[in-house]
Design a protein around this motif. Structure first.
Motif, mmCIF file in Angstrom:
data_model
loop_
_atom_site.group_PDB
_atom_site.id
_atom_site.type_symbol
_atom_site.label_atom_id
_atom_site.label_comp_id
_atom_site.label_asym_id
_atom_site.label_seq_id
_atom_site.Cartn_x
_atom_site.Cartn_y
_atom_site.Cartn_z
ATOM 1 N N ARG A 192 -6.269 -15.901 -1.774
ATOM 2 C CA ARG A 192 -6.533 -15.575 -3.187
ATOM 3 C C ARG A 192 -6.957 -16.804 -3.973
ATOM 4 N NH1 ARG A 192 -5.988 -10.772 -5.053
ATOM 5 N NH2 ARG A 192 -4.833 -9.202 -3.871
ATOM 6 N N ARG A 193 -6.324 -17.938 -3.711
ATOM 7 C CA ARG A 193 -6.715 -19.168 -4.406
ATOM 8 C C ARG A 193 -8.172 -19.525 -4.107
ATOM 9 N NH1 ARG A 193 -2.533 -22.678 -6.280
ATOM 10 N NH2 ARG A 193 -0.463 -21.772 -5.997
ATOM 11 N N LEU A 194 -8.563 -19.382 -2.839
ATOM 12 C CA LEU A 194 -9.929 -19.698 -2.462
ATOM 13 C C LEU A 194 -10.911 -18.726 -3.097
ATOM 14 C CD1 LEU A 194 -11.932 -21.364 -0.833
ATOM 15 C CD2 LEU A 194 -11.416 -19.930 1.154
ATOM 16 N N ALA A 195 -10.584 -17.441 -3.067
ATOM 17 C CA ALA A 195 -11.455 -16.434 -3.676
ATOM 18 C C ALA A 195 -11.602 -16.674 -5.181
ATOM 19 C CB ALA A 195 -10.905 -15.035 -3.415
ATOM 20 N N LEU A 196 -10.497 -16.980 -5.835
ATOM 21 C CA LEU A 196 -10.535 -17.212 -7.283
ATOM 22 C C LEU A 196 -11.369 -18.444 -7.618
ATOM 23 C CD1 LEU A 196 -9.537 -16.530 -10.124
ATOM 24 C CD2 LEU A 196 -7.496 -17.902 -9.662
ATOM 25 N N GLU A 197 -11.193 -19.508 -6.855
ATOM 26 C CA GLU A 197 -11.967 -20.721 -7.128
ATOM 27 C C GLU A 197 -13.460 -20.467 -6.934
ATOM 28 O OE1 GLU A 197 -12.529 -25.145 -5.241
ATOM 29 O OE2 GLU A 197 -10.490 -24.335 -5.311
ATOM 30 N N ALA A 198 -13.802 -19.698 -5.891
ATOM 31 C CA ALA A 198 -15.215 -19.390 -5.653
ATOM 32 C C ALA A 198 -15.795 -18.570 -6.800
ATOM 33 C CB ALA A 198 -15.359 -18.634 -4.333
ATOM 34 N N VAL A 256 -18.426 -33.206 -14.374
ATOM 35 C CA VAL A 256 -18.434 -34.356 -13.471
ATOM 36 C C VAL A 256 -17.486 -34.151 -12.288
ATOM 37 C CG1 VAL A 256 -17.944 -36.836 -13.291
ATOM 38 C CG2 VAL A 256 -18.992 -35.906 -15.370
ATOM 39 N N SER A 257 -16.292 -33.680 -12.577
ATOM 40 C CA SER A 257 -15.239 -33.638 -11.564
ATOM 41 C C SER A 257 -14.797 -32.239 -11.174
ATOM 42 C CB SER A 257 -14.014 -34.432 -12.057
ATOM 43 O OG SER A 257 -14.355 -35.789 -12.260
ATOM 44 N N GLY A 258 -15.384 -31.224 -11.774
ATOM 45 C CA GLY A 258 -15.038 -29.864 -11.388
ATOM 46 C C GLY A 258 -14.070 -29.200 -12.352
ATOM 47 N N LEU A 259 -14.175 -27.868 -12.424
ATOM 48 C CA LEU A 259 -13.351 -27.097 -13.348
ATOM 49 C C LEU A 259 -11.871 -27.203 -13.015
ATOM 50 C CD1 LEU A 259 -13.211 -24.984 -15.670
ATOM 51 C CD2 LEU A 259 -13.407 -23.227 -13.905
ATOM 52 N N GLY A 260 -11.539 -27.229 -11.715
ATOM 53 C CA GLY A 260 -10.140 -27.222 -11.310
ATOM 54 C C GLY A 260 -9.370 -28.404 -11.849
ATOM 55 N N LEU A 261 -9.904 -29.611 -11.725
ATOM 56 C CA LEU A 261 -9.213 -30.799 -12.221
ATOM 57 C C LEU A 261 -9.130 -30.774 -13.736
ATOM 58 C CD1 LEU A 261 -7.932 -33.561 -11.820
ATOM 59 C CD2 LEU A 261 -10.227 -34.558 -11.759
ATOM 60 N N ALA A 262 -10.225 -30.443 -14.404
ATOM 61 C CA ALA A 262 -10.209 -30.383 -15.866
ATOM 62 C C ALA A 262 -9.173 -29.370 -16.351
ATOM 63 C CB ALA A 262 -11.598 -30.015 -16.385
ATOM 64 N N ALA A 263 -9.099 -28.226 -15.683
ATOM 65 C CA ALA A 263 -8.154 -27.186 -16.092
ATOM 66 C C ALA A 263 -6.711 -27.654 -15.948
ATOM 67 C CB ALA A 263 -8.391 -25.927 -15.259
ATOM 68 N N PRO A 294 -9.830 -27.756 -5.032
ATOM 69 C CA PRO A 294 -8.367 -27.750 -5.078
ATOM 70 C C PRO A 294 -7.754 -26.746 -4.103
ATOM 71 C CG PRO A 294 -9.272 -27.789 -7.297
ATOM 72 C CD PRO A 294 -10.419 -27.530 -6.377
ATOM 73 N N ALA A 295 -8.383 -25.584 -3.930
ATOM 74 C CA ALA A 295 -7.835 -24.580 -3.016
ATOM 75 C C ALA A 295 -7.832 -25.089 -1.582
ATOM 76 C CB ALA A 295 -8.642 -23.286 -3.114
ATOM 77 N N LEU A 296 -8.904 -25.754 -1.172
ATOM 78 C CA LEU A 296 -8.973 -26.264 0.193
ATOM 79 C C LEU A 296 -8.085 -27.492 0.373
ATOM 80 C CD1 LEU A 296 -12.780 -25.806 0.929
ATOM 81 C CD2 LEU A 296 -10.876 -24.302 1.555
ATOM 82 N N GLN A 297 -7.972 -28.320 -0.658
ATOM 83 C CA GLN A 297 -7.047 -29.448 -0.588
ATOM 84 C C GLN A 297 -5.620 -28.951 -0.379
ATOM 85 O OE1 GLN A 297 -7.639 -31.452 -4.310
ATOM 86 N NE2 GLN A 297 -9.759 -32.046 -3.838
#
Length: 549
Positions: free
Chosen positions: A537-543, A360-367, A100-103
């Motif tokens: 920050r979004r990228l760091a947090l997602e990582a 299946v689809s990643g934490l970001g989408l589920a969250a 999601p951060a890179l999108q």
């Protein structure tokens, strides 16, 4: 077949097209070796004079079109200093990523308006087309069409096939087929002949569609199994009930297969480009299970908003009937959340759904899907056992203030990791949330790399606590040396757009977000250095979340 006979058939085909203009849709039925080492501690603020105000020329073709990015637009001169050919190359290599951060970072670049990079396009590439295709892959259908519409008339010729795809994906089949009928008189290439067959099939002109397929076969063009299967089915001829593979899928062929009541196998849907998965998801003639599977794939890769997936889950969970498949199970789980009688029941259901979908689809989408339900539940001491998971989901969804309330319920030993995540999210709290014991050291290099990339102070004692192998471990970071070096130089010179796209390339490994601390450090630090602090920050947090810090 003799050439004259083929020519006659093509003239006949074009004649059918012209004859149908007045009746349009009247009968519609439906990683290499690295170069010099990169310092772990790059400068985290732009060097004096590296980003300057420039006199801008009017927006050049290829970077206009009335689009609006998420968040704050990039500065109008974000391409200053980047040759057009280099922008072409970066855009042509953008990955399909579930991050999601890179999108979001890609959207900021692609939707921000400004002066286009100067110079000539790279051989075989076109800036406007690359931008429109990238927008379409992210589900930005209106924006992709706006980019095409902004092209000067004399430069629009290469854009017509993409224009047809944009219209078909958006469900504007009359617009798509009107364009096909206009262009077939000027260009009888394979793309236009196949597109005409698709339109004829959708309009119920099956005899004409079969004739078109026969001409394509006689000209020995590669066979399009999807078109053949759909047209045969609509003609009442034997045709496979389930389609497992398409060599070159396109939105018209997919819509024709749905209209012909052919099943699209789960394997086929998993192979579709995100924009084509979106096409299936929003085709109300497709079976519920097919639409849900397409919607999950499209949402995972950013081509369908989470809120739209949530609406499809609720609308189609019951319509799926006895149909199975993971997407149907997810839809039923999601729809059941709001039926929980008490907050504890709704919380339990939301966390169970997020756990299953996240695998299946990643934490970001589920969250993002469960965040509205979690926000509606007041943290209570009786929920302490679920507080850690709820807090992480809210952090992943960007609801930091709400996550802090849940954090208060988490036992102290587990709260340290949440403190690190909260600090990465907004810079508040303790900046020195370092691993407290050897069991946590496996992830400590990543946490230190992310802190350093964001310009945080890392105490010397933090390096002392690292396990000895971390000082001598060899290994090549999973990033292209070229993209890495370009990122370093672009960030140093303050070239914002180039830095953003190079960071996307560096941070991805086969489409997924890299887990390499050095790679992530380079991407985050590069974004911060050109002023893209929020994206950094979004990228760091997602990582950090992906690494279960």
């Amino acid at each position: 077949m003799p050439a004259s006979r083929n020519s006659g058939r093509r003239r006949a085909l074009a004649g059918f097209a012209a004859a149908g203009l007045a009746l349009l849709f009247a009968g519609a039925v439906l990683a290499q070796n690295l170069g010099p080492p990169i310092p772990l501690y790059p400068e985290t603020s732009p060097p004096a004079g590296s980003i300057t105000s420039q006199s801008l020329a009017p927006p050049a073709a290829g970077w206009s079109g009335g689009t609006t990015p998420p968040g704050k637009p990039l500065p109008a001169d974000f391409w200053h200093g980047t040759p057009r050919a280099l922008a072409d190359i970066l855009l042509s290599h953008l990955p399909t990523t579930p991050s999601p951060a890179l999108q979001r970072l890609e959207r900021r670049v692609l939707l921000s308006q400004g002066a286009a990079p100067e110079g000539a396009d790279a051989p075989g590439l076109d800036l406007a087309m690359l931008r429109a295709k990238a927008l379409l892959r992210l589900g930005e259908v209106k924006a992709a069409r706006a980019v095409i519409d902004a092209l000067p008339e004399e430069k629009r010729e290469p854009s017509w096939p993409l224009y047809v795809e944009v219209a078909a994906i958006a469900g504007k089949l009359d617009r798509a087929c009107h364009t096909v009928r206009d262009r077939i008189h000027l260009d009888q290439g394979v793309f236009w002949q196949r597109a005409l067959v698709g339109c004829q099939g959708l309009e119920g002109k099956i005899g004409q569609a079969r004739l078109g397929l026969q001409i394509l076969a006689e000209e020995k063009t590669p066979q399009d199994d999807g078109l053949s299967t759909a047209v045969d089915a609509l003609a009442g001829r034997p045709a496979p009930k389930t389609v497992d593979r398409l060599v070159n899928p396109d939105p018209l062929a997919l819509r024709l297969l749905v209209a012909a009541h052919r099943q699209l196998s789960p394997a086929l849907i998993r192979s579709l480009r995100p924009e084509l998965a979106r096409t299936v998801a929003l085709d109300d003639k497709a079976p519920a299970a097919t639409r849900l599977a397409g919607a999950e794939r499209a949402a995972r890769f950013g081509a369908l908003p989470a809120r739209r997936l949530a609406a499809l889950y609720k609308d189609l969970a019951g319509a799926a009937g006895s149909e199975g498949g993971p997407a149907v199970v997810h839809a039923r789980q999601f729809a059941a959340i709001e039926h929980g009688a008490v907050p504890a029941d709704r919380l339990s259901r939301a966390l169970a759904f997020a756990g299953q979908l996240g695998r299946v689809s990643g934490l970001g989408l589920a969250a993002r899907l469960v965040a509205p339900q979690l926000r509606a539940i007041n943290p209570d001491p009786t929920f302490a056992g679920s507080a850690l998971t709820a807090a992480r989901l809210l952090i992943a969804a960007g609801h930091i203030a709400r996550a802090r309330r849940w954090t208060e319920l988490v036992p102290a030993p587990e709260r340290r990791g949440l403190s690190l995540l909260l600090h990465l999210a907004d810079g508040s709290g303790a900046a020195d949330a370092q691993p407290a014991n050897p069991a946590e050291m496996a992830h400590s290099v990543l946490s230190l790399a992310l802190f350093a990339a964001l310009g945080e102070r890392v105490a010397p004692a933090a390096w002392v606590g690292l396990p000895p192998p971390s000082w001598t471990a060899a290994g090549r970071p999973a990033a292209s040396a070229v993209s890495w070096l370009d990122l370093t130089e672009a960030a140093r010179a303050g070239r914002v757009g180039e830095t953003a796209l190079a960071a996307v390339l560096v941070a991805t490994s086969n489409g997924a977000l890299s887990t390499d601390p050095v790679v992530l450090h380079a991407a985050v630090a590069g974004l911060k250095r050109v002023g893209l602090d929020d994206d950094a920050r979004r990228l760091a947090l997602e990582a950090a979340l992906a690494a279960s810090l």
